[in-house]
Design an enzyme around this catalytic site. Sequence first.
Site, PDB file in Angstrom:
ATOM      1  N   VAL A  45       0.836  -1.196   0.000  1.00  0.00           N
ATOM      2  CA  VAL A  45       0.000   0.000   0.000  1.00  0.00           C
ATOM      3  C   VAL A  45       0.875   1.253   0.000  1.00  0.00           C
ATOM      4  CG1 VAL A  45      -1.771   1.290   1.231  1.00  0.00           C
ATOM      5  CG2 VAL A  45      -1.867  -1.207   1.186  1.00  0.00           C
TER       6      VAL A  45
ATOM      7  N   HIS B 203       0.841 -16.340   0.980  1.00  0.00           N
ATOM      8  CA  HIS B 203       1.565 -15.768   2.111  1.00  0.00           C
ATOM      9  C   HIS B 203       1.442 -16.770   3.253  1.00  0.00           C
ATOM     10  CE1 HIS B 203       2.454 -11.927   4.666  1.00  0.00           C
ATOM     11  NE2 HIS B 203       3.061 -12.993   5.128  1.00  0.00           N
TER      12      HIS B 203
ATOM     13  N   CYS C 253      -4.761  -8.734   2.625  1.00  0.00           N
ATOM     14  CA  CYS C 253      -4.586  -7.598   3.533  1.00  0.00           C
ATOM     15  C   CYS C 253      -5.249  -7.886   4.879  1.00  0.00           C
ATOM     16  CB  CYS C 253      -5.171  -6.324   2.924  1.00  0.00           C
ATOM     17  SG  CYS C 253      -4.933  -4.864   3.971  1.00  0.00           S
TER      18      CYS C 253
ATOM     19  N   ASN D 230       5.403 -16.202  -0.259  1.00  0.00           N
ATOM     20  CA  ASN D 230       5.645 -14.920   0.390  1.00  0.00           C
ATOM     21  C   ASN D 230       5.796 -15.152   1.894  1.00  0.00           C
ATOM     22  OD1 ASN D 230       3.706 -11.901   1.018  1.00  0.00           O
ATOM     23  ND2 ASN D 230       5.897 -12.122   0.805  1.00  0.00           N
ATOM     24  N   GLY D 231       6.808 -14.510   2.501  1.00  0.00           N
ATOM     25  CA  GLY D 231       7.004 -14.614   3.943  1.00  0.00           C
ATOM     26  C   GLY D 231       8.390 -15.095   4.315  1.00  0.00           C
TER      27      GLY D 231
ATOM     28  N   LYS E 217      -3.665 -13.236  -4.521  1.00  0.00           N
ATOM     29  CA  LYS E 217      -2.731 -13.404  -3.396  1.00  0.00           C
ATOM     30  C   LYS E 217      -3.546 -13.720  -2.143  1.00  0.00           C
ATOM     31  CE  LYS E 217       1.193 -11.033  -1.181  1.00  0.00           C
ATOM     32  NZ  LYS E 217       0.781 -10.843   0.221  1.00  0.00           N
TER      33      LYS E 217
END
Length: 582
Positions: A56, A232, A165, A267-268, A204
């Site tokens: 963001v 994620h 998110c 992701n992560g 995602k």
Amino acid sequence: MTKSQAESAFTAMASPSGPDSNGNDNTSSKVPAKRLHGRAFYESIGSPKFILAPMVDQSEFAWRMLTRSFMSHSSPQDLLAYTPMLHARMFNETSKFRYSHFQPLREPLSAESIATLPKELYLDGNPAFDRPLFVQFCANDPDELLSAAKYVTPFCDAVDLNLGCPQGIARKGKYGAFLQEDQDLIFNLINKLHTELDVPVTAKIRILDTREQTLGYARNVVRAGASIVTVHGRTREMKGHKTGLADWKVIKWLRDQLPREVVMFANGNILRKEDIDRCLEETGVDGVMSAEGNLCDPAIFATPPPIGGEGREYWRGRDGKGGWRMDAVFRRYMDILYKHVLEVQPPIRKPLYLPSDSEPSAATEKNGIEQKRNRESGVGDEEGPPQKKQKKEKRERTQNPNLLAMQPHLFHLLRSLVAKHHTVRDALAKSRAGDIAAFENVLQMVEAVVKEGLQEYEQTDGRSWEEELAKGERLKAPREVEAGKEEMDESSVETVRQCERPWWVLQPYVRPLPKEALAKGSLTLSKKDRAKMEADAVAAKAKAKAAEEEASMVPNGHVKVERLEDGSGETVEIPKEGLVCG
């Protein structure tokens, strides 16, 4: 084409398909012609393994360009970048919002501007330097999402749906990770784009409470038409001080369960280039995405230069460890803003300092230091009483997303430097968006303190940094005891040791894990979380007691009791139901 004709054409593009001439509704079966899907699409954009995450207000054009600048010129497609998350409904509502968040043209996006595309594009998605690019939206209405996506399809390779998110604003607006309970809506959002958009759709997601739930989630996303799924490895609740470690094992399990034609990104836990390589190997995914690691080091995807090839931008210490110099990366960032965003030539600057450079005379050096101190303290050369401060001319607040992001980006980049040099920190804090001269002044301050750090390192043969590192270790020692050394599986201390570099080079920020944050007082549990933690502790204690009792049982259900009255130590067996109290 007239404006009214353009608006009519755009409305037809954005509107859902209705019944055909025979009265049949082809909405769910219609797929745009000549559009690649899945692995074929992924291969068409170069099969990138490195992915700059959507963030963001933080993965805007200038930052993407800075990250891309570290990649090999021979393989620019190695890096796939995402735009910041865009709100579909707001993107639809006004051209002002569109222009303040996405600038592929020099004018706001509209039906007419898309219908009559100029030959020369501007920034976002420009095929000359900003591809491959995915545009990410958050949404909870399929029609709004499709309408917003129609604006950006000429300037990107795919449209991504944000389902990850975890922030409160996403809960309030019902988007991001707060859609995961409504799998039908998620299917409809993705399928609407899949069936009616001219570019592929991706998504995602975050992991759910169990592997099986997460697998069902991923399968639903793929069935809806997503060409790529990014996972994620954290749950929705893992954020801020509760972030904790991402679960790569779940990601690997998903990779093994899903068909190979499904393209997956992970992701992560990405702090360094080494983590990217390890994640690719351990999970078997096609690509690895970085968010916070990239904010601290935009060169995270790049291979460091070889020994002897450091030049003036990369620093390598006597122990062989190193990183990109903060002054060098800051300068690159500023030059990108000058050339692409402001469209002016960067100021002429001296080459970045190297210890091997010939030094000026002592008198010149002393004079330069005094001038620097005067600039920092605001002292002028003239004598007499201090001059009355002049009222500054009021600046119009910029709406350019690249200029608005400068200050937060630089605080990420310079984290370790500003922690030591507070004059730089204060100057950066006072710099306002759009005041490029103020940021240029901060750059000069950064170059000066980096020079001092390099000089001190060379003059002490590296001891200055070793002593600083040892001092930091002594200060951290009591905290380690407080956090509990017996639980090193829940400690970030070793990771910090591995990542720590001199303050003048880029380095990752290692978040304390939840138990460390609790021990240090930086994380306070809510009543609900505290009650759950206490209940878990009671349950764990009961489980341990039951295991202890079970271990004391013999196969026939008797309990071992040692009879010691006669000193023989003989063990007898008593049926458990025969034991009484009193």
